[in-house]
Design a protein around this motif. Structure first.
Motif, PDB file in Angstrom:
ATOM      1  N   SER A  27     -17.858   0.778  10.250  1.00  0.00           N
ATOM      2  CA  SER A  27     -16.862   1.534   9.488  1.00  0.00           C
ATOM      3  C   SER A  27     -15.639   1.758  10.365  1.00  0.00           C
ATOM      4  N   GLY A  28     -14.468   1.637   9.778  1.00  0.00           N
ATOM      5  CA  GLY A  28     -13.233   1.970  10.476  1.00  0.00           C
ATOM      6  C   GLY A  28     -12.999   1.202  11.757  1.00  0.00           C
ATOM      7  N   GLY A  29     -13.434  -0.046  11.792  1.00  0.00           N
ATOM      8  CA  GLY A  29     -13.229  -0.854  12.988  1.00  0.00           C
ATOM      9  C   GLY A  29     -14.228  -0.602  14.092  1.00  0.00           C
ATOM     10  N   GLN A  30     -15.230   0.241  13.856  1.00  0.00           N
ATOM     11  CA  GLN A  30     -16.283   0.509  14.834  1.00  0.00           C
ATOM     12  C   GLN A  30     -17.613  -0.007  14.288  1.00  0.00           C
ATOM     13  N   ALA A  31     -18.550  -0.288  15.182  1.00  0.00           N
ATOM     14  CA  ALA A  31     -19.850  -0.777  14.735  1.00  0.00           C
ATOM     15  C   ALA A  31     -20.920  -0.430  15.758  1.00  0.00           C
ATOM     16  N   LEU A  32     -22.138  -0.290  15.236  1.00  0.00           N
ATOM     17  CA  LEU A  32     -23.324  -0.011  16.051  1.00  0.00           C
ATOM     18  C   LEU A  32     -24.482  -0.783  15.441  1.00  0.00           C
ATOM     19  N   THR A  33     -25.281  -1.424  16.280  1.00  0.00           N
ATOM     20  CA  THR A  33     -26.468  -2.141  15.811  1.00  0.00           C
ATOM     21  C   THR A  33     -27.724  -1.451  16.319  1.00  0.00           C
ATOM     22  N   PHE A  34     -28.594  -1.098  15.374  1.00  0.00           N
ATOM     23  CA  PHE A  34     -29.936  -0.626  15.742  1.00  0.00           C
ATOM     24  C   PHE A  34     -30.806  -1.866  15.838  1.00  0.00           C
ATOM     25  N   ALA A  35     -31.279  -2.165  17.063  1.00  0.00           N
ATOM     26  CA  ALA A  35     -31.919  -3.447  17.333  1.00  0.00           C
ATOM     27  C   ALA A  35     -33.426  -3.420  17.211  1.00  0.00           C
ATOM     28  N   GLY A  36     -34.010  -2.267  16.846  1.00  0.00           N
ATOM     29  CA  GLY A  36     -35.462  -2.224  16.750  1.00  0.00           C
ATOM     30  C   GLY A  36     -36.098  -2.652  18.053  1.00  0.00           C
ATOM     31  N   ASP A  37     -37.028  -3.632  17.976  1.00  0.00           N
ATOM     32  CA  ASP A  37     -37.718  -4.117  19.172  1.00  0.00           C
ATOM     33  C   ASP A  37     -37.199  -5.470  19.642  1.00  0.00           C
ATOM     34  N   ALA A  38     -35.968  -5.807  19.263  1.00  0.00           N
ATOM     35  CA  ALA A  38     -35.385  -7.060  19.757  1.00  0.00           C
ATOM     36  C   ALA A  38     -35.039  -6.961  21.238  1.00  0.00           C
ATOM     37  N   ALA A  43     -31.601   0.939  20.498  1.00  0.00           N
ATOM     38  CA  ALA A  43     -32.870   0.231  20.309  1.00  0.00           C
ATOM     39  C   ALA A  43     -34.027   1.209  20.432  1.00  0.00           C
ATOM     40  N   THR A  44     -35.128   0.856  19.824  1.00  0.00           N
ATOM     41  CA  THR A  44     -36.268   1.770  19.754  1.00  0.00           C
ATOM     42  C   THR A  44     -36.766   2.194  21.119  1.00  0.00           C
ATOM     43  N   HIS A  45     -36.875   1.249  22.049  1.00  0.00           N
ATOM     44  CA  HIS A  45     -37.572   1.541  23.300  1.00  0.00           C
ATOM     45  C   HIS A  45     -36.661   1.604  24.521  1.00  0.00           C
ATOM     46  N   LEU A  46     -35.346   1.738  24.313  1.00  0.00           N
ATOM     47  CA  LEU A  46     -34.449   2.019  25.431  1.00  0.00           C
ATOM     48  C   LEU A  46     -34.420   3.526  25.664  1.00  0.00           C
ATOM     49  N   PRO A  47     -34.189   3.961  26.897  1.00  0.00           N
ATOM     50  CA  PRO A  47     -34.225   5.398  27.185  1.00  0.00           C
ATOM     51  C   PRO A  47     -33.298   6.188  26.262  1.00  0.00           C
ATOM     52  N   PHE A  48     -33.828   7.272  25.709  1.00  0.00           N
ATOM     53  CA  PHE A  48     -33.059   8.110  24.784  1.00  0.00           C
ATOM     54  C   PHE A  48     -31.758   8.580  25.444  1.00  0.00           C
ATOM     55  N   PRO A  49     -30.624   8.623  24.679  1.00  0.00           N
ATOM     56  CA  PRO A  49     -30.488   8.278  23.270  1.00  0.00           C
ATOM     57  C   PRO A  49     -30.244   6.802  23.029  1.00  0.00           C
ATOM     58  N   SER A  50     -30.227   6.026  24.067  1.00  0.00           N
ATOM     59  CA  SER A  50     -30.128   4.560  24.044  1.00  0.00           C
ATOM     60  C   SER A  50     -28.821   4.042  23.471  1.00  0.00           C
ATOM     61  N   VAL A  51     -27.808   4.874  23.372  1.00  0.00           N
ATOM     62  CA  VAL A  51     -26.517   4.431  22.862  1.00  0.00           C
ATOM     63  C   VAL A  51     -25.727   3.811  24.016  1.00  0.00           C
ATOM     64  N   PHE A 103     -35.733  -4.688  24.929  1.00  0.00           N
ATOM     65  CA  PHE A 103     -36.439  -3.693  25.734  1.00  0.00           C
ATOM     66  C   PHE A 103     -35.660  -3.480  27.021  1.00  0.00           C
ATOM     67  N   ALA A 104     -36.042  -2.473  27.789  1.00  0.00           N
ATOM     68  CA  ALA A 104     -35.260  -2.108  28.970  1.00  0.00           C
ATOM     69  C   ALA A 104     -35.103  -3.269  29.946  1.00  0.00           C
ATOM     70  N   VAL A 105     -36.139  -4.073  30.112  1.00  0.00           N
ATOM     71  CA  VAL A 105     -36.072  -5.175  31.065  1.00  0.00           C
ATOM     72  C   VAL A 105     -35.290  -6.370  30.509  1.00  0.00           C
ATOM     73  N   GLY A 106     -35.015  -6.360  29.208  1.00  0.00           N
ATOM     74  CA  GLY A 106     -34.438  -7.523  28.543  1.00  0.00           C
ATOM     75  C   GLY A 106     -33.012  -7.846  28.927  1.00  0.00           C
ATOM     76  N   PHE A 107     -32.302  -6.903  29.540  1.00  0.00           N
ATOM     77  CA  PHE A 107     -30.944  -7.185  29.992  1.00  0.00           C
ATOM     78  C   PHE A 107     -30.981  -8.033  31.265  1.00  0.00           C
ATOM     79  N   ASP A 108     -31.794  -7.593  32.234  1.00  0.00           N
ATOM     80  CA  ASP A 108     -31.912  -8.330  33.496  1.00  0.00           C
ATOM     81  C   ASP A 108     -32.728  -9.602  33.334  1.00  0.00           C
ATOM     82  N   GLN A 109     -33.767  -9.535  32.502  1.00  0.00           N
ATOM     83  CA  GLN A 109     -34.709 -10.644  32.360  1.00  0.00           C
ATOM     84  C   GLN A 109     -34.934 -10.934  30.874  1.00  0.00           C
ATOM     85  N   PRO A 110     -33.945 -11.495  30.198  1.00  0.00           N
ATOM     86  CA  PRO A 110     -34.072 -11.683  28.748  1.00  0.00           C
ATOM     87  C   PRO A 110     -35.162 -12.654  28.340  1.00  0.00           C
TER      88      PRO A 110
END
Length: 306
Positions: free
Chosen positions: A226-237, A279-287, A239-246
Motif C-alpha cells: 500500500s502507498g508504495g510500501q510493501a511487506l512479505t510474510f514469508a512463513g517458513d520459506a 517470517a515465522t521463525h526469525l527472532p521476534f518481531p522479525s521485521v 529461517f535464521a540460518v537461511g541468509f548466510d547459508q541459503p
C-alpha cells in the motif's frame, strides 16, 4: 481495529510478560501487527541436516547460540485492510502432550492486544504444519469465530495433507505423526471454512497470497502492499540460518532442494526491492530487510518505532 500502540501502558503493566510480544507498524494505509506465539525449542540439526555437524557448530558459535538446541520464534501477523481483518497463520495451540509451555500463546496475546476473535474475517494458512494451524484448535476458539469466516489455503496444500509424504524430511521422532494428526483434526473442524486457491489470490485490497511450494507443496507467502510500501510474510520459506547459508536444508522441508530454490528466489527479490520481510521463525518481531552479500544474504532488522 487493533491499536498501533507498541508500548505497554504504565497504568496496566503486563507483569507476566517481561519482553514485548507484539509489534505494530503501518504499510502505507494498511495496519499490521506481528504477534509472538512464543518459542519452540528444537535441535540445532534441524537448521541444516545436509551439512557436517562441524559446519553447523561454526555458525552457531558465530551467532552466540547453544550447540544442542535453541528456541525457534513463532510469529504470526494480523492485517487490517479496508473492512477485513486477516490473521496470517494461527500458531501452535496448546496441546498438553507436546509439553511446550512457552509456545501456544497466540489467543491470549490477541486478547491482550484488544483483538476480538469475532473481528477476524479471514485466516491465511501459509501451510498446514501444526505450528501454523494449532491455535484454531484450542478449546473454545471455534465458537468465538464468525460463521462466515474464510480460511485461505493453497489447493495443493490441502491435497498434500490427504496423504502426506515425510520421506525427505529430517524431524525428531514423533513429529510426523503429530503433524499428520493435527492436519487431520484441522480439516475435520474447519474444512467447511476453507477456500482454496491455485497460485495467487487477493484476500483484501493490497493483501495477496502466493503459492511458492518448497517447504510443503502448497506453502505460500503473503505480500502486503500500500502507498508504495510493501511487506512479505514469508512463513517458513526463510529461517535464521537461511541468509548466510541459503542452501542448508531445514528438517521440516518436504522438498529440500525446491525449498532452497524458493528461498534464494525470494531473498533475491526482496534484496532487489528493499521491501520488508517478516517470517515465522526469525527472532521476534522479525521485521527487517534483505541485503546481498556475495552468494549469500544479510538480514537487516528495522529500527523499532516507539
Amino acid at each position: 481495529m487493533f491499536s498501533l500502540e507498541n508500548t505497554i501502558a504504565p497504568a496496566a503493566p503486563a507483569l507476566d510478560e517481561l519482553v514485548p510480544s507484539r509489534y505494530a507498524l503501518k504499510v502505507g494505509d494498511i495496519d499490521v501487527l506481528v504477534v509472538s506465539d512464543g518459542v519452540l525449542p528444537l535441535p540445532t540439526q534441524m537448521l541444516g541436516h545436509n551439512v557436517q555437524a562441524s559446519e553447523r557448530a561454526e555458525w552457531f558459535d558465530e551467532m552466540y547460540l547453544p550447540q544442542d538446541a535453541f528456541d525457534w520464534a513463532l510469529n504470526v501477523m494480523v492485517v487490517h485492510s479496508g473492512e477485513r481483518t486477516i490473521l496470517i497463520d494461527a500458531g501452535l495451540g496448546m496441546d498438553p502432550d507436546l509439553q511446550l509451555p512457552r509456545a501456544g500463546q497466540l489467543i491470549r496475546r490477541l486478547g491482550a492486544a484488544g483483538i476480538d476473535l469475532r473481528e477476524i474475517t479471514d485466516v491465511v494458512i501459509t501451510h498446514m504444519h501444526m505450528d501454523h494451524i494449532g491455535g484454531l484448535l484450542v478449546d473454545g476458539v471455534k465458537a468465538q469465530l464468525r460463521p462466515d469466516l474464510k480460511i485461505h489455503v493453497a489447493a495443493s496444500e490441502v491435497a498434500f495433507w490427504k496423504s502426506p509424504d515425510f520421506t525427505r524430511t529430517n524431524m525428531p521422532q514423533g513429529f510426523p505423526d503429530a503433524l499428520r494428526a493435527t492436519a487431520t483434526h484441522f480439516w475435520a473442524e474447519y474444512g467447511s471454512f476453507v477456500h482454496t486457491f491455485e497460485d495467487e489470490h487477493e484476500i483484501a485490497p493490497g493483501v495477496v497470497a502466493r503459492r511458492t511450494g518448497g517447504h510443503t507443496p502448497g506453502h505460500c507467502v503473503v505480500r502486503v502492499a500500500s502507498g508504495g510500501q510493501a511487506l512479505t510474510f514469508a512463513g517458513d520459506a526463510v529461517f535464521a540460518v537461511g541468509f548466510d547459508q541459503p542452501n542448508w536444508h531445514n528438517g521440516f522441508e518436504h522438498d529440500p532442494e525446491e525449498a532452497a530454490r524458493v528461498r534464494i528466489e525470494l531473498l533475491n527479490a526482496l534484496a532487489g526491492t528493499g521491501e520488508m520481510l517478516v517470517a515465522t521463525h526469525l527472532p521476534f518481531p522479525s521485521v527487517g530487510r534483505v541485503s546481498r552479500e556475495g552468494e549469500a544474504f544479510r538480514w537487516v532488522p528495522v529500527f523499532w518505532d516507539f
